[in-house]
Design a protein around this motif. Structure first.
Motif, short mmCIF file in Angstrom:
data_model
loop_
_atom_site.label_atom_id
_atom_site.label_comp_id
_atom_site.label_asym_id
_atom_site.label_seq_id
_atom_site.Cartn_x
_atom_site.Cartn_y
_atom_site.Cartn_z
N ASN A 56 0.82 -1.21 0.00
CA ASN A 56 0.00 0.00 0.00
C ASN A 56 0.86 1.26 0.00
OD1 ASN A 56 -2.41 -1.42 -0.02
ND2 ASN A 56 -2.62 -1.39 2.21
N VAL A 57 1.95 1.24 0.75
CA VAL A 57 2.84 2.40 0.78
C VAL A 57 3.46 2.64 -0.59
CG1 VAL A 57 5.01 3.32 1.71
CG2 VAL A 57 3.35 2.26 3.25
N ILE A 58 3.92 1.56 -1.24
CA ILE A 58 4.50 1.69 -2.59
C ILE A 58 3.50 2.35 -3.54
CG2 ILE A 58 5.14 0.37 -4.64
CD1 ILE A 58 7.46 0.33 -2.87
N HIS A 59 2.28 1.89 -3.50
CA HIS A 59 1.28 2.43 -4.43
C HIS A 59 0.84 3.84 -4.05
CE1 HIS A 59 1.04 -0.97 -7.07
NE2 HIS A 59 1.04 -1.78 -6.03
N GLU A 60 0.88 4.18 -2.79
CA GLU A 60 0.62 5.56 -2.39
C GLU A 60 1.69 6.49 -2.98
OE1 GLU A 60 0.34 5.92 1.83
OE2 GLU A 60 -1.26 4.42 1.98
N LEU A 61 2.95 6.06 -2.90
CA LEU A 61 4.03 6.87 -3.46
C LEU A 61 3.87 7.02 -4.97
CD1 LEU A 61 7.11 5.54 -1.46
CD2 LEU A 61 5.89 7.69 -1.13
N GLN A 73 1.16 9.49 -5.68
CA GLN A 73 1.58 10.84 -5.33
C GLN A 73 2.64 11.39 -6.30
OE1 GLN A 73 2.95 10.40 -1.31
NE2 GLN A 73 0.91 9.87 -0.54
N GLY A 74 3.09 10.53 -7.25
CA GLY A 74 4.10 10.96 -8.20
C GLY A 74 5.48 11.09 -7.61
N ASP A 75 5.79 10.27 -6.60
CA ASP A 75 7.11 10.32 -5.99
C ASP A 75 8.19 10.15 -7.07
OD1 ASP A 75 9.56 8.90 -4.57
OD2 ASP A 75 8.40 9.86 -3.00
N PRO A 76 9.27 10.94 -7.03
CA PRO A 76 10.31 10.87 -8.07
C PRO A 76 10.86 9.45 -8.28
CG PRO A 76 10.66 12.78 -6.69
CD PRO A 76 9.55 12.00 -6.05
#
Length: 311
Positions: free
Chosen positions: A297-302, A305-308
């Motif tokens: 879930n954390v991976i997909h949240e990032l 959010q468009g995490d670099p």
């Protein structure tokens, strides 16, 4: 979640949340939206609280809402206790869901490692009772550590079609490039095609690797069916770079690799027609647990959010 205030009165949960949220927003409409109730309900709740206290907590005009001095004091008194209660409840939920203990996460490529490390930082802050260990997974044995219990979860290249391994959703995709020696005729070109591989020696990986995976990443034939020459298989990725730099052959890689493998004598040439290299999360089906689901879930949240690290 009730709390007693001065005089023995009981502060109900909605009164507490409505007061603290309105003290932050200073707007009845936004407060109602955040608490998923009507604006009228918020107004009634605040009036009830003010009757319990015996004095106004907010100054209301047609244009704005402001805390009174008493309201500011009550806010400052209640906020730490409310946050402590919320934190305690969150920790209880985490413990009940089993998000404690240890989680070992692997990655195959350095750009996958960037995302895993970033996700681990978020995960540790969210679940402080769960230890996260990160390690690189070798391409020569892509599923061995998962099956041996050394890793619980892994971010790696697709495709994966293993009966005992669960494949999560796609995390990100990368265009392909061809790594060649600086002296290779392709080094000066703007792009290459899969058909061009008939004029090269492709250096494949070897090890405990499924044939379908090898064929996808190191094809034996071009799209038109012409055979692609293969050199001696290589076990470790650093060996691939060494062989390419001296002109022993070429290899396929994610184009992003040009920012990570800056080795003298190696050039990255984009493909014009190759499919992307797709990356996703894997875990042993029999070992799925709350820790794994939480990290996914954390991976997909990032990613959302468009995490670099996901670009």
């Amino acid at each position: 979640m009730d709390r007693r205030i001065d005089g023995g009165a009981v502060l109900e949960r909605l009164e507490l949340e409505a007061f603290l949220t309105l003290a932050e927003e200073l707007h009845f409409g936004r407060t109602a939206e955040r608490l998923h109730v009507s604006t009228g309900r918020i107004s009634q709740t605040i009036k009830k609280l003010e009757r319990q206290v015996g004095a106004p907590l907010f100054e209301r005009t047609s244009r704005d809402v402001r805390l009174t001095a008493l309201g500011e004091r009550l806010r400052d008194d209640l906020r730490p206790a409310y946050e402590q209660i919320g934190a305690g409840l969150a920790q209880a939920i985490i413990a009940a869901r089993g998000i404690t203990g240890r989680l070992a996460v692997g990655y195959s490529a350095l750009w996958c490692g960037d995302l895993v490390i970033r996700a681990a930082e978020v995960f540790r802050a969210r679940y402080p009772d769960c230890e996260v260990r990160i390690q690189e997974a070798q391409l020569g044995d892509p599923f061995g550590p998962l099956r041996a219990g050394e890793l619980d979860l892994q971010l790696t290249e697709f495709p994966v079609r293993e009966p005992d391994i669960t494949v999560g959703p796609l995390v990100f995709s990368e265009p392909r490039a061809l790594m060649v020696s600086a002296a290779h005729p392709f080094a000066a070109r703007e792009s290459v095609s899969l058909e061009d591989l008939v004029d090269t020696v492709l250096l494949p990986m070897t090890g405990n690797i499924p044939d379908y995976w090898l064929e996808y990443h190191y094809p034996s034939r071009t799209p038109s069916g012409r055979p692609i020459p293969h050199g001696a298989p290589i076990t470790y990725w650093q060996e691939v770079l060494a062989h390419i730099s001296v002109g022993s052959g070429v290899s396929v890689v994610a184009a992003r690799g040009s920012a990570y493998y800056t080795r003298p004598g190696v050039v990255f040439v984009p493909f014009s027609d190759a499919p992307t290299i797709d990356y996703g999360l894997l875990w042993p089906t029999a070992g799925e647990n709350a820790r794994i689901r939480a990290f996914v879930n954390v991976i997909h949240e990032l990613r959302e959010q468009g995490d670099p690290a996901t670009r």
